[in-house]
Design an enzyme around this catalytic site. Structure first.
Site, PDB file in Angstrom:
ATOM      1  N   PRO A 112       1.707  19.139 -19.733  1.00  0.00           N
ATOM      2  CA  PRO A 112       1.484  19.145 -18.286  1.00  0.00           C
ATOM      3  C   PRO A 112       0.755  17.892 -17.823  1.00  0.00           C
ATOM      4  O   PRO A 112      -0.166  17.413 -18.474  1.00  0.00           O
ATOM      5  CB  PRO A 112       0.644  20.406 -18.046  1.00  0.00           C
ATOM      6  CG  PRO A 112       0.064  20.758 -19.377  1.00  0.00           C
ATOM      7  CD  PRO A 112       1.044  20.281 -20.400  1.00  0.00           C
ATOM      8  N   ALA A 115      -3.498  17.349 -16.876  1.00  0.00           N
ATOM      9  CA  ALA A 115      -4.181  18.586 -17.241  1.00  0.00           C
ATOM     10  C   ALA A 115      -5.168  18.422 -18.384  1.00  0.00           C
ATOM     11  O   ALA A 115      -5.717  19.406 -18.868  1.00  0.00           O
ATOM     12  CB  ALA A 115      -3.148  19.661 -17.601  1.00  0.00           C
ATOM     13  N   SER A 120      -0.409  11.212 -19.801  1.00  0.00           N
ATOM     14  CA  SER A 120      -0.188   9.817 -19.412  1.00  0.00           C
ATOM     15  C   SER A 120      -0.182   8.903 -20.633  1.00  0.00           C
ATOM     16  O   SER A 120       0.638   7.980 -20.730  1.00  0.00           O
ATOM     17  CB  SER A 120      -1.247   9.367 -18.410  1.00  0.00           C
ATOM     18  OG  SER A 120      -2.547   9.429 -18.978  1.00  0.00           O
ATOM     19  N   ALA A 122       0.612   9.724 -23.737  1.00  0.00           N
ATOM     20  CA  ALA A 122       1.821   9.968 -24.517  1.00  0.00           C
ATOM     21  C   ALA A 122       3.033   9.299 -23.887  1.00  0.00           C
ATOM     22  O   ALA A 122       3.862   8.687 -24.582  1.00  0.00           O
ATOM     23  CB  ALA A 122       2.059  11.477 -24.650  1.00  0.00           C
ATOM     24  N   ASP A 164      -7.408   8.126 -25.881  1.00  0.00           N
ATOM     25  CA  ASP A 164      -6.150   8.847 -25.691  1.00  0.00           C
ATOM     26  C   ASP A 164      -4.963   8.100 -26.279  1.00  0.00           C
ATOM     27  O   ASP A 164      -4.120   8.676 -26.978  1.00  0.00           O
ATOM     28  CB  ASP A 164      -5.907   9.096 -24.207  1.00  0.00           C
ATOM     29  CG  ASP A 164      -6.824  10.154 -23.625  1.00  0.00           C
ATOM     30  OD1 ASP A 164      -7.875  10.433 -24.231  1.00  0.00           O
ATOM     31  OD2 ASP A 164      -6.496  10.706 -22.550  1.00  0.00           O
TER      32      ASP A 164
END
Length: 326
Positions: A112, A115, A120, A122, A164
């Site tokens: 999602p 969330a 973003s 990925a 991330d």
């Protein structure tokens, strides 16, 4: 056509504090974003996005991100989704020395958007990998992670961290502290995710924490304390899941103090703890989205499904593989 995918992630510890050089430990999970890229004969981009939320929606646009698609989704989320693609393609053009390369791009994701599960990152990682390979250039996962970080810096007005994108590019559990990024061993963790169906505005939330730090000295101490929790968690990581859970609870409390939680996230956290979870906290920027809990039983997942405001709950396995060709 070239297709790549990259995993989402949850944070065991450290979101927000990682922006200020404190350590963080994100873990890749087996939910992926997939990006298909095909070269064009001109310099334009045509992007088709689908399934960027649990329920899914579709956006199509051509040209610049100034064109706003007419869809029943927050404009900020739509612009963010498109912005990450544009920034990723700019990085791919730079890496391949093809400034005028045009592409047809299709994005599909079971992560999602906005969330807290690294959607973003990925998408950005997978897009850079697919676009560069489409024109015959293969980048290492470290270079993809670095370029994806630079893309996120552009979209997030300089407020991004490497956590991330590095986690998505390499997979597994990673430790990030400033520019120091490395894989770490992780025990088999019984991860459960709860999703409230919403999304937070990462840029605004990060800016809000920055404003607090500038106004109040104790807010800076709170950020440093999150880093201390990460360091304590590293010492407990060798199989002491109960201690990891307790530290996750502390981490959530500090994130609440920084103003990045929400009523729905707090409700899910407390529902998980009441169901017997070893620990539970928000994951990601906050403001809405997801929580992560540790529970080897089915009790937390069941409790979350009956918690008002929880739209979905699922178990998430650690994904040891990062970006890959499909």
């Amino acid at each position: 056509m070239t297709v790549s995918s990259a995993p989402g992630k949850v944070y065991l510890f450290g979101e927000h504090a990682v922006v200020y050089g404190e350590p963080a430990v994100p873990c890749a999970i087996e939910r992926r974003a997939t990006v298909a890229v095909e070269s064009r004969d001109d310099d334009r981009l045509r992007v088709h996005l689908s399934d960027l939320s649990i329920d899914g929606f579709t956006v199509e646009y051509s040209g610049s991100t100034d064109e706003t698609p007419d869809v029943n989704v927050s404009e900020s989320l739509v612009q963010a989704g498109i912005g990450y693609i544009d920034a990723a393609i700019e990085q791919a053009r730079d890496a391949t020395d093809r400034p005028d390369a045009g592409f047809d791009i299709t994005v599909e994701s079971d992560i999602p958007l906005g969330a807290g599960l690294g959607s973003s990152a990925a998408v950005t990682v997978a897009a850079i990998d697919a676009a560069t390979r489409e024109v015959g250039v293969s980048l290492s996962s470290d270079e993809i992670a670095d370029r994806a970080y630079r893309a996120e810096l552009t979209v997030q007005d300089g407020e991004a961290s490497r956590a991330d994108t590095f986690c998505s590019a390499t997979g597994g559990a990673v430790r990030v502290e400033g520019d120091d990024c490395r894989a770490v061993k992780s025990p088999e963790l019984p991860i459960v995710v709860g999703f409230d169906g919403g999304a937070g505005d990462t840029g605004k939330l990060v800016a809000g924490v920055r404003a607090l730090r500038e106004e109040y000295e104790f807010a800076g101490d709170t950020v440093q304390s999150i880093g201390d929790i990460v360091r304590q968690g590293e010492r407990a990581a060798e199989g002491d899941t109960e201690e990891l859970g307790r530290l996750m609870n502390f981490n959530h409390g500090l994130l609440e103090a920084l103003g990045v939680s929400s009523r729905s996230l707090d409700n899910m956290v407390w529902a998980a703890r009441d169901a017997g979870a070893l620990g539970a906290k928000l994951t990601g920027a906050g403001g809405g989205g997801c929580i992560v809990a540790l529970d080897p039983t089915d009790e937390t997942e069941t409790a979350l499904r009956f918690t008002p405001g929880c739209e979905d709950a699922f178990r998430a396995e650690l994904d040891t593989e990062g970006v890959r060709e499909e």
